[in-house]
Write an enzyme that holds these catalytic residues in place. Structure first.
Site, short mmCIF file in Angstrom:
data_model
loop_
_atom_site.label_atom_id
_atom_site.label_comp_id
_atom_site.label_asym_id
_atom_site.label_seq_id
_atom_site.Cartn_x
_atom_site.Cartn_y
_atom_site.Cartn_z
N GLU A 187 31.91 39.45 32.82
CA GLU A 187 33.18 38.52 32.70
C GLU A 187 32.88 37.21 31.78
OE1 GLU A 187 34.75 37.58 36.28
OE2 GLU A 187 35.30 39.63 37.10
N ASN A 316 37.04 44.65 35.07
CA ASN A 316 37.34 44.08 36.16
C ASN A 316 38.95 43.75 36.31
OD1 ASN A 316 34.50 44.01 36.47
ND2 ASN A 316 34.25 41.97 37.01
N TYR A 318 41.64 42.24 39.21
CA TYR A 318 42.25 41.81 40.44
C TYR A 318 43.71 41.75 40.30
CZ TYR A 318 37.35 41.09 41.65
OH TYR A 318 35.97 41.74 42.12
N GLU A 396 35.04 46.29 38.91
CA GLU A 396 35.31 45.49 39.89
C GLU A 396 36.65 45.48 40.08
OE1 GLU A 396 34.08 41.21 39.93
OE2 GLU A 396 32.22 41.75 39.12
C1 FCB Z 1 34.92 38.30 39.72
C2 FCB Z 1 33.38 38.11 39.93
C3 FCB Z 1 32.88 38.38 40.99
C4 FCB Z 1 33.61 37.83 42.23
C5 FCB Z 1 35.00 38.42 42.06
C6 FCB Z 1 35.94 38.23 43.35
O1 FCB Z 1 35.50 37.34 38.81
O2 FCB Z 1 32.76 38.83 38.77
O3 FCB Z 1 31.49 37.79 41.01
O4 FCB Z 1 33.47 36.53 42.64
O5 FCB Z 1 35.89 37.97 40.98
#
Ligand code: FCB
Length: 496
Positions: A187, A316, A318, A396
């Site tokens: 990231e 990654n 979320y 992630e």
């Molecule tokens: C990401 C990070 C990881 C963690 C998650 C929740 O941005 O890479 O270290 O903090 O978020």
């Protein structure tokens, strides 16, 4: 390739293999790798042990007001001393791959001199991972720049990219014979823009120009390290992990909202994707950030170096976001971690506003939006990784919730179970649509030091009692273990 998606992002026909699976479940392809992820500063502790010196996160977390509750990573999950038990637990859960990071400040405490004792730890760790039959996935940089290099200017300074290559080669000297997947950065958007522009993360600067300079030098260090590692061993699988959002306009028929979403997509996603996959910054992003000095850092040959071909892109994800030129009537209740002043991480998106869409949120106030992951993977494959023949892995995905443990430390976390299931289903949707995603790592294996939030937010599938350091697999860990062993993904989250 034309992808078989409907406009909702769902596949147009039933998932392949569904007919062979028990009712209500979907088949997870045998070759698809299921793993867990962590990062050095978030779990290791052992701040000054065996020669480790401070990183920017040690300095930052010891700065009053920088991290919630004054938490630091001094001890964290004490993984430095408990890695044997942690790897044994991964093995019991059947985890196929473990994504971890090495600490630059442990390996090169002053930013340049190699500390063999630091490498000894990672050698012990990797050997125990391999002994457990788990495939190691090594990340060289998960945000913990040696403080000594920040003192010389940090990532906004070009020299830091050269030091990163030295460090990468030092780790490879020791582990190159047993680790085959190496990602340079985790990231870089956060390292550059949350660290140097918003100030919410270490080193806590609040400068759009420094964020842009940092982004360029992070990518330069990445490209140089990939080239150097490739020269050492052409068989290595090399790449990096980027974090993405899926930026939608609140009102797609309103050109100002479309423009708002374009800015976020440009300054979060394409500002890294285009240099890395196409060897150029996007013209619209260069226009957005004109006057902030990015061009002054781009030297002849830099973009060719940054575009050194990679074998693997870590994704990654979320959540996505809905963006408008107008402020929302009610904002997501995203209280900052601390009272420290911060600014927007986007160097040139003032006047752009995120809007809640009424989706459920995690305890980070992040909306739960699994279909965004399908759309993201389809887009990455079509526009970037497919043409470049680069493998895609979700490195992630995970959620923090307000876990409640019973007397024995067990957490019945149905919310996390359904989060994981729904996002895995989105990955299967992408596979069904023809995107060759190769694996999924849950963030995180353990509850850990969640950056500016300290220990207040728990992402683990394994609970950590920070008083006793006891580890207790949550219901989500047991569910994930069942998915791995049966290769069947149940639908929904109610039959835990
Ligand atoms: C990401 C990070 C990881 C963690 C998650 C929740 O941005 O890479 O270290 O903090 O978020």
């Amino acid at each position: 390739m034309t992808l078989n998606l409907t406009s909702s992002g769902r596949p147009a026909k039933p998932a392949a293999g569904v007919q062979d699976s028990p009712a209500g479940t979907r088949k997870v392809p045998d070759g698809f790798v299921l793993g867990v992820a962590t990062a050095a500063y978030q779990i290791e502790g052992a701040r000054h042990e065996d020669g480790r010196a401070d990183s920017i996160w040690d300095t930052f977390s010891h700065t009053p007001g920088a991290v919630a509750n004054g938490d630091t990573g001094d001890i964290a999950c004490d993984h430095y001393h408990r890695y044997v038990g942690d790897v044994a637990l991964m093995r019991r859960l059947g985890v196929q791959s473990y994504r971890f990071s090495t600490s630059w400040a442990r390996v090169c405490p002053d930013g340049r001199t190699v500390n063999p004792k630091g490498l000894d730890f990672y050698e012990r760790l990797v050997d125990s991972i391999l002994d457990a039959g788990i495939t190691p996935w090594l990340t060289l940089y998960h945000w913990d720049l040696p403080q000594a290099l920040e003192d010389r200017g940090g990532w906004p300074v070009r020299e830091t990219a050269d030091r990163f290559v030295d460090y990468a080669l030092a780790v490879h000297d020791r582990l190159g014979d047993r680790v085959s997947t190496w990602t340079t950065l985790n990231e870089p958007w956060c390292s550059a823009f949350v660290g140097y522009t918003s100030g919410e993360h270490a080193p806590g600067r609040q400068s759009p120009s420094d964020g842009l300079a940092a982004a360029h030098h992070l990518m330069l260090g990445h490209g140089q390290a990939v080239a150097a590692l490739r020269e050492r061993d052409p068989a290595l699988k090399l790449g990096l992990t980027l974090n993405f959002t899926v930026a939608d306009p609140v009102d797609p028929s309103n050109p100002s909202d479309v423009e708002a979403a374009r800015r976020i997509d440009g300054q979060m996603n394409r500002i890294f994707l285009d240099p890395i996959f196409r060897g150029e910054y996007p013209a619209d992003v260069l226009e957005d950030v004109r006057g902030l000095g990015l061009e002054t850092h781009i030297k002849d040959g830099d973009l060719a170096t940054i575009a050194t071909p990679i074998d693997v892109l870590g994704v990654n994800y979320y959540n996505g976001g809905a963006f408008s030129h107008l402020p929302p009537q009610s904002a997501l209740n995203a209280a900052p971690a601390t009272s420290r002043p911060t600014r927007s991480p986007f160097p040139a998106a003032d006047g752009v506003h995120g809007h809640p869409r009424g989706l459920p949120v995690t305890s980070m106030d992040w909306e739960v939006q699994p279909e965004g992951l399908t759309r993201l993977l389809v887009r990455l494959h079509e526009e970037y990784t497919g043409p470049a023949d680069t493998a895609l892995h979700v490195t992630e995905n995970g959620a923090a919730f307000d876990d409640e443990a019973n007397e024995s430390g067990f957490v019945q976390d149905e919310d996390r179970v359904s989060y994981v299931r729904s996002h895995l289903a989105s990955v299967l949707d992408a596979l069904d649509a023809g995107v060759p995603v190769q694996g999924y790592f849950y963030w995180s294996f353990l509850d850990n030091f969640e950056w500016a939030w300290g220990y207040a937010k728990r992402f683990g599938i394994v609970r950590v009692d920070y008083e006793t350091q006891a580890r207790t697999p949550k219901a989500s860990a047991l569910d994930f273990a069942r998915i791995i062993s049966t290769r069947e993904l149940p639908s929904g989250g109610n039959d835990v």
